[in-house]
Write a protein that holds these residues in place. Sequence first.
Motif, PDB file in Angstrom:
ATOM      1  N   ARG A  69       0.972  -1.155   0.157  1.00 24.35           N
ATOM      2  CA  ARG A  69      -0.247   0.235  -0.096  1.00 24.35           C
ATOM      3  C   ARG A  69       0.780   1.339  -0.030  1.00 24.35           C
ATOM      4  N   LEU A  70       2.452   1.186   0.693  1.00 29.61           N
ATOM      5  CA  LEU A  70       2.744   2.270   1.064  1.00 29.61           C
ATOM      6  C   LEU A  70       3.171   2.459  -0.555  1.00 29.61           C
ATOM      7  N   THR A  71       4.408   1.409  -1.147  1.00 27.50           N
ATOM      8  CA  THR A  71       4.565   1.838  -2.448  1.00 27.50           C
ATOM      9  C   THR A  71       4.063   2.091  -3.075  1.00 27.50           C
ATOM     10  N   GLU A 116      12.643 -14.592   8.724  1.00 30.36           N
ATOM     11  CA  GLU A 116      10.892 -14.214   7.832  1.00 30.36           C
ATOM     12  C   GLU A 116      10.727 -13.497   6.792  1.00 30.36           C
ATOM     13  N   ILE A 117      11.301 -11.939   7.186  1.00 26.00           N
ATOM     14  CA  ILE A 117      11.107 -10.779   6.676  1.00 26.00           C
ATOM     15  C   ILE A 117      12.689 -10.413   6.381  1.00 26.00           C
ATOM     16  N   ALA A 118      12.222  -9.775   4.968  1.00 25.17           N
ATOM     17  CA  ALA A 118      13.903  -9.494   4.626  1.00 25.17           C
ATOM     18  C   ALA A 118      13.735  -7.355   5.017  1.00 25.17           C
ATOM     19  N   HIS A 119      13.805  -8.068   6.022  1.00 25.78           N
ATOM     20  CA  HIS A 119      14.038  -6.118   6.625  1.00 25.78           C
ATOM     21  C   HIS A 119      14.329  -4.679   5.364  1.00 25.78           C
ATOM     22  N   ALA A 120      15.951  -5.552   4.555  1.00 28.59           N
ATOM     23  CA  ALA A 120      16.623  -4.731   4.007  1.00 28.59           C
ATOM     24  C   ALA A 120      15.753  -4.816   2.399  1.00 28.59           C
ATOM     25  N   HIS A 121      15.104  -5.528   2.365  1.00 31.71           N
ATOM     26  CA  HIS A 121      13.878  -5.484   0.580  1.00 31.71           C
ATOM     27  C   HIS A 121      12.820  -4.465   1.256  1.00 31.71           C
ATOM     28  N   THR A 122      12.093  -4.463   2.545  1.00 32.36           N
ATOM     29  CA  THR A 122      11.247  -3.718   2.284  1.00 32.36           C
ATOM     30  C   THR A 122      12.000  -2.502   3.157  1.00 32.36           C
ATOM     31  N   ARG A 123      13.140  -1.951   3.303  1.00 30.71           N
ATOM     32  CA  ARG A 123      13.298  -0.630   3.565  1.00 30.71           C
ATOM     33  C   ARG A 123      14.024  -0.393   1.877  1.00 30.71           C
ATOM     34  N   GLU A 125      12.054  -0.912  -1.413  1.00 29.30           N
ATOM     35  CA  GLU A 125      11.328  -0.604  -0.838  1.00 29.30           C
ATOM     36  C   GLU A 125      10.526   0.683  -1.555  1.00 29.30           C
ATOM     37  N   LEU A 126      10.811   0.924   0.327  1.00 29.05           N
ATOM     38  CA  LEU A 126       9.977   2.288   0.764  1.00 29.05           C
ATOM     39  C   LEU A 126      10.918   3.370   0.863  1.00 29.05           C
ATOM     40  N   LEU A 127      12.494   3.759   0.499  1.00 30.07           N
ATOM     41  CA  LEU A 127      13.248   4.589   0.313  1.00 30.07           C
ATOM     42  C   LEU A 127      12.760   4.825  -1.336  1.00 30.07           C
ATOM     43  N   GLY A 128      12.944   3.647  -2.032  1.00 31.13           N
ATOM     44  CA  GLY A 128      11.716   3.914  -3.330  1.00 31.13           C
ATOM     45  C   GLY A 128      11.039   4.976  -3.362  1.00 31.13           C
ATOM     46  N   ALA A 129       9.822   4.355  -2.971  1.00 38.26           N
ATOM     47  CA  ALA A 129       8.531   5.334  -3.055  1.00 38.26           C
ATOM     48  C   ALA A 129       9.060   6.312  -2.784  1.00 38.26           C
ATOM     49  N   ILE A 130       9.429   7.217  -1.771  1.00 35.64           N
ATOM     50  CA  ILE A 130       9.756   8.223  -1.084  1.00 35.64           C
ATOM     51  C   ILE A 130      10.806   8.986  -2.401  1.00 35.64           C
ATOM     52  N   ASP A 131      11.714   8.074  -3.050  1.00 33.36           N
ATOM     53  CA  ASP A 131      12.524   8.395  -4.091  1.00 33.36           C
ATOM     54  C   ASP A 131      11.407   9.771  -5.254  1.00 33.36           C
TER      55      ASP A 131
END
Length: 192
Positions: A69-71, A116-123, A125-131
């Motif tokens: 939803r964020l991205t 189990e959750i890839a924190h780096a991948h989420t980060r 994605e979120l930075l990409g949305a801000i960018d």
Amino acid sequence: MESRKPRADATRNRRQLLEVATRMFASAEAEPSMRAIANEAGVGIATLYRHFPTRESLVDAVYQDQVSRLTGGARELLAELEPPAALRRWMDLFGEWIATKNGMLDTLLAMVESGEIAHAHTRTELLGAIDDILEAGRTTGELRADLPAEDIAAALIGIFTVAGSPANEAMAARLLNLLMDGLRPTTPGHDA
């Protein structure tokens, strides 16, 4: 063998469970029970476990849904609003995402720790949305060109750490507006 599409009621139940779990995680002081989530969603516990066999699978689904939803929200907001307004609204969505973590924090942290959750991948994605929003604002000249997405993400985390509770909603809004003021380019002849 051909895979079948889920029945309409199964799809509806899954969506309802995700919505209820998201809302309950956001408003809970401690992790709500699976039974409480099922009851609030108006389904039996067996239905919940059919869709989400473990607490971790439910937390992962809520987490991934929120990241999506964020991205996706960044692109949707840019299609509707000017970049500064899109970024300010996206900041509110980010705050909602942070709030959702409240009632699932213990499970979420355990899942990040176990991989189990890839924190780096989420980060990423979120930075990409801000960018995406920043780039649109840089192109129009409405947002500063010298600030990286990482700085904005860090500022948002700071704001929602200090003012993330519902009791501090007005403070969070003021701080987000202050951050937005700092993201606009200064006009010649005015102090920065």
